[in-house]
Design a protein around this motif. Structure first.
Motif, PDB file in Angstrom:
ATOM      1  N   ILE A 161      -2.721 -14.845   0.549  1.00 47.85           N
ATOM      2  CA  ILE A 161      -2.030 -13.948   1.476  1.00 47.85           C
ATOM      3  C   ILE A 161      -3.072 -12.926   1.925  1.00 47.85           C
ATOM      4  O   ILE A 161      -3.604 -12.167   1.109  1.00 47.85           O
ATOM      5  CB  ILE A 161      -0.849 -13.226   0.787  1.00 47.85           C
ATOM      6  CG1 ILE A 161       0.141 -14.255   0.198  1.00 47.85           C
ATOM      7  CG2 ILE A 161      -0.131 -12.307   1.784  1.00 47.85           C
ATOM      8  CD1 ILE A 161       1.204 -13.630  -0.709  1.00 47.85           C
ATOM      9  N   VAL A 195      -1.266 -17.353   4.307  1.00 50.54           N
ATOM     10  CA  VAL A 195      -0.474 -16.420   5.094  1.00 50.54           C
ATOM     11  C   VAL A 195      -1.453 -15.420   5.714  1.00 50.54           C
ATOM     12  O   VAL A 195      -2.200 -14.761   4.984  1.00 50.54           O
ATOM     13  CB  VAL A 195       0.551 -15.663   4.216  1.00 50.54           C
ATOM     14  CG1 VAL A 195       1.352 -14.697   5.074  1.00 50.54           C
ATOM     15  CG2 VAL A 195       1.466 -16.636   3.491  1.00 50.54           C
ATOM     16  N   MET A 243      -1.607 -12.117   7.852  1.00 45.87           N
ATOM     17  CA  MET A 243      -0.813 -11.002   8.380  1.00 45.87           C
ATOM     18  C   MET A 243      -1.504 -10.338   9.568  1.00 45.87           C
ATOM     19  O   MET A 243      -0.909  -9.502  10.232  1.00 45.87           O
ATOM     20  CB  MET A 243      -0.561  -9.963   7.284  1.00 45.87           C
ATOM     21  CG  MET A 243       0.313 -10.460   6.135  1.00 45.87           C
ATOM     22  SD  MET A 243       2.004 -10.850   6.644  1.00 45.87           S
ATOM     23  CE  MET A 243       2.679  -9.192   6.828  1.00 45.87           C
ATOM     24  N   ASP A 253       1.570 -14.042  11.125  1.00 39.57           N
ATOM     25  CA  ASP A 253       2.343 -12.954  11.737  1.00 39.57           C
ATOM     26  C   ASP A 253       1.904 -12.876  13.200  1.00 39.57           C
ATOM     27  O   ASP A 253       0.852 -12.319  13.516  1.00 39.57           O
ATOM     28  CB  ASP A 253       2.074 -11.635  11.015  1.00 39.57           C
ATOM     29  CG  ASP A 253       2.903 -10.495  11.603  1.00 39.57           C
ATOM     30  OD1 ASP A 253       3.531 -10.704  12.671  1.00 39.57           O
ATOM     31  OD2 ASP A 253       2.924  -9.413  10.998  1.00 39.57           O
ATOM     32  N   ILE A 306       6.582 -11.274  12.671  1.00 42.10           N
ATOM     33  CA  ILE A 306       7.045 -10.496  11.516  1.00 42.10           C
ATOM     34  C   ILE A 306       7.002  -8.988  11.801  1.00 42.10           C
ATOM     35  O   ILE A 306       8.009  -8.290  11.691  1.00 42.10           O
ATOM     36  CB  ILE A 306       6.200 -10.829  10.268  1.00 42.10           C
ATOM     37  CG1 ILE A 306       6.401 -12.310   9.888  1.00 42.10           C
ATOM     38  CG2 ILE A 306       6.583  -9.928   9.090  1.00 42.10           C
ATOM     39  CD1 ILE A 306       5.497 -12.827   8.789  1.00 42.10           C
ATOM     40  N   THR A 307       5.831  -8.487  12.155  1.00 38.90           N
ATOM     41  CA  THR A 307       5.690  -7.036  12.344  1.00 38.90           C
ATOM     42  C   THR A 307       6.605  -6.524  13.466  1.00 38.90           C
ATOM     43  O   THR A 307       7.235  -5.476  13.332  1.00 38.90           O
ATOM     44  CB  THR A 307       4.211  -6.686  12.626  1.00 38.90           C
ATOM     45  OG1 THR A 307       3.437  -7.092  11.493  1.00 38.90           O
ATOM     46  CG2 THR A 307       4.018  -5.203  12.843  1.00 38.90           C
ATOM     47  N   ASN A 352       5.675  -6.981   4.732  1.00 42.29           N
ATOM     48  CA  ASN A 352       5.287  -7.860   3.615  1.00 42.29           C
ATOM     49  C   ASN A 352       6.511  -8.547   2.995  1.00 42.29           C
ATOM     50  O   ASN A 352       6.465  -9.716   2.632  1.00 42.29           O
ATOM     51  CB  ASN A 352       4.466  -7.093   2.565  1.00 42.29           C
ATOM     52  CG  ASN A 352       5.157  -5.858   2.030  1.00 42.29           C
ATOM     53  OD1 ASN A 352       6.148  -5.401   2.593  1.00 42.29           O
ATOM     54  ND2 ASN A 352       4.638  -5.321   0.931  1.00 42.29           N
ATOM     55  N   MET A 369       7.708 -11.217   5.328  1.00 40.12           N
ATOM     56  CA  MET A 369       6.836 -12.381   5.180  1.00 40.12           C
ATOM     57  C   MET A 369       7.229 -13.184   3.950  1.00 40.12           C
ATOM     58  O   MET A 369       7.294 -14.423   3.984  1.00 40.12           O
ATOM     59  CB  MET A 369       5.380 -11.898   5.098  1.00 40.12           C
ATOM     60  CG  MET A 369       4.347 -12.967   4.844  1.00 40.12           C
ATOM     61  SD  MET A 369       4.174 -13.378   3.105  1.00 40.12           S
ATOM     62  CE  MET A 369       3.365 -11.901   2.500  1.00 40.12           C
ATOM     63  N   GLY A 376      13.534 -12.109   6.851  1.00 37.26           N
ATOM     64  CA  GLY A 376      12.410 -13.052   6.857  1.00 37.26           C
ATOM     65  C   GLY A 376      12.882 -14.487   6.711  1.00 37.26           C
ATOM     66  O   GLY A 376      12.356 -15.403   7.355  1.00 37.26           O
TER      67      GLY A 376
END
Lengths: 176, 385
Positions: free
Chosen positions: A9, A73, A75, A96, A115-116, A130, A133, A172
């Motif tokens: 991650i 992952v 981000m 993301d 996501i964000t 997070n 996610m 999520g």
């Protein structure tokens, strides 16, 4: 389950990737898996590249670092660039979408999730990205039940923000 | 799996936990009886201070954040002479600052535990990245003639076990004991199995009887009074005799006292120096490792054996006193001995000194906290083929 599953991650310091890895590792341990989690971050508290690794194995885990991962992952864009070459050809890539400028050309299975952006809309800030996610990761990989993940979240995050974290985790899962 | 299901900071119960190395260190210290911690913030040892600050008050202990590392180790020594098991934790730069007072501890025979979570140095180096560059500092960091005990865990489970052992050895031999770990093991999270607490051996320092007058310089370790018990003894790191009386020029007293302080460790190497061995007496290639690097060796040995190369491994759980016996045994069998370590060669020279009949090969890596991989070790094993 394969003999060994390795997860990276990645994101920037402050995005909570270490906490996310810790929660995932803890949940896997609750389910009786042999699991190891590591973290790597810069001397700067915010902004530098940060990553957390989780290794799940049927056997005792020797080398405590990931060289090739089954699940990556990313981000943000920097993490994607830095770690994509460590993803196995038959791996899973979770991005993301909000923080990644372009999706790389790759043979692996890619999940692009805003996501964000979703987190900002829901909470007015990206703090819980997070957990969101982790919700997506749980739904996609089915490595661990969402119930166990919720238990781990309850035990790790501060009481004050528990509800928001749980909501983000739930959201999520819905994004998938 | 029964895992501690409360949030942080609760009493250890006899179960399995998912702990970070630094957290395991704290819980172990508390099980061992540590009730005083003084420290100054430094990466990557900070979690030890943080957990201690939360945990110690709950078990009737005291946590103090000091103005620097020199004050921290001073407070630890003071606490120990007040009869309390005491510890500090730091990393390279802080460990350097503590060295003078660690020497004070050797000379006054003060039990205490110093945890050094190694990071990249020298200087500030790379504060959050792992290294193994303090092997020699842990042994020779302070001035003068002394024998240090230095333990090296390679898992979170062992961080728990060896921290308890560090306290036990410190109390038994009345000496500072170093737990030399690294950022990888300190920040690793793994499952830890905790035995029933009543089954864990805890050693406490020998206390004097009312009529005792000798408190220093015995090979079989003198009893240790505490401040306030009325023994009226001076505790000084100037050369002193068995009664604590200063002799700052007498060569005989100095030689006699230092012989005792060193012999209490040297004569018990077999008991103090713990190693994990694999195929030492039947191998072509040998490996000597410690700390996080040994985790890569496990996989390399397995891969080499799959290729039918007989590979031996000595993993040092105790680095100092150096377990010469086991290294000699390995050298009798192995033609080549590889010493992988995350520095530019420290343990290598010690292995070379002892294993003089074998070809000793260093395998080094520094910077960025990057570990030596199993593949790199395997490649080194295969070079002899």
């Amino acid at each position: 389950m394969a003999k060994k599953i390795e997860i990276i991650i990645g994101g920037s310091g402050g995005q909570g990737v270490v906490l996310a890895g810790q929660i995932l590792g803890r949940a896997l341990a609750y389910e009786g898996k042999n699991v190891l989690q590591t973290q790597s971050y810069g001397a700067e508290a915010r902004g530098s590249l940060a990553r957390s690794e989780v290794i799940i194995s049927d056997d005792k885990i020797g080398f405590p670092a990931v060289r090739k991962c089954d699940i990556l992952v990313a981000m943000n864009h920097e993490a994607l660039n830095a770690y994509l070459n460590q993803l196995k050809d038959d791996g899973i890539l979770i991005i993301d979408e909000t923080n990644v400028r372009e999706t790389p050309k790759t043979k692996v299975k890619v999940y692009k999730i805003p996501i964000t952006e979703t987190c900002r809309k829901m909470f007015g800030e990206a703090t819980y990205a997070n957990m969101m996610m982790l919700g997506a990761l749980t739904k996609i990989t089915k490595l661990v039940s969402s119930k166990t993940m919720e238990k781990a979240i309850r035990e790790v995050v501060p009481t004050k923000t528990l509800n928001a974290n749980l909501k983000a985790f739930e959201k999520g899962q819905e994004l998938i | 799996m029964p895992i501690r299901n409360e949030k942080r900071c609760h009493k250890v119960s006899s179960k399995t936990f998912f702990w970070q190395g630094n957290e395991a260190c704290v819980e172990a210290a508390i099980v061992a009886g540590c009730r005083f911690f003084a420290g100054y913030p430094i990466s990557p040892a900070n979690e030890i201070s943080e957990y201690m600050a939360v945990r110690l008050p709950k078990v009737g202990g005291i946590f103090m954040q000091m103005e620097d590392e020199i004050a921290s180790i001073g407070a630890v020594m003071g606490a120990s002479w007040c009869g309390v098991k005491a510890m500090t934790a730091t990393s390279g730069p802080g460990f350097s600052l503590m060295q003078e007072t660690i020497g004070w501890g050797f000379m006054t025979e003060t039990p205490c535990v110093v945890v050094d979570v190694q990071r990249v140095g020298p200087g500030t180096g790379q504060a959050t990245k792992a290294a193994q560059g303090d092997v020699m500092q842990a042994r020779w960091g302070t001035h003068g003639d002394y024998s240090a005990i230095v333990l090296s865990p390679n898992s979170v489970q062992e961080m728990f076990e060896l921290t308890i052992r560090a306290f036990n050895l410190a109390e038994k031999y009345r000496t500072p004991v170093m737990v030399l770990t690294d950022e990888i093991i300190a920040h690793l999270r793994e499952q830890v199995a905790i035995p029933p607490l009543e089954k864990i051996e805890i050693i406490n320092r020998r206390k004097p009887n009312a009529e005792d007058k000798i408190f220093f310089g015995l090979e079989n370790v003198a009893p240790m009074p505490s401040v306030g018990e009325g023994f009226n003894v001076a505790v000084t790191a100037s050369t002193h005799d068995e009664y604590g009386v200063r002799f700052t020029a007498d060569p005989k007293v100095h030689r006699r006292m230092l012989e005792a302080i060193n012999n209490k460790i040297k004569k018990n190497v077999n008991e103090i120096a713990e190693v994990e061995t694999h195929n030492v007496d039947n191998c072509k290639v040998g490996i000597v490792s410690f700390g996080c690097t040994s985790r890569a060796v496990y996989e390399a040995v397995e891969a080499a054996e799959a290729k039918r190369i007989k590979t031996g491994h000595v993993r040092l759980k105790t680095i100092w006193p150096f377990p010469e016996k086991q290294i000699r045994l390995l050298a009798e069998s192995a033609e080549r001995i590889i010493v992988p370590e995350m520095n530019l060669g420290q343990l290598y020279y010690e292995v070379k000194r002892v294993a003089c009949s074998s070809e000793v090969v260093p395998l080094n890596r520094i910077g960025g906290g990057e570990m030596i991989t199993p593949e790199e070790i395997l490649a080194e094993i295969l070079k002899g083929e």
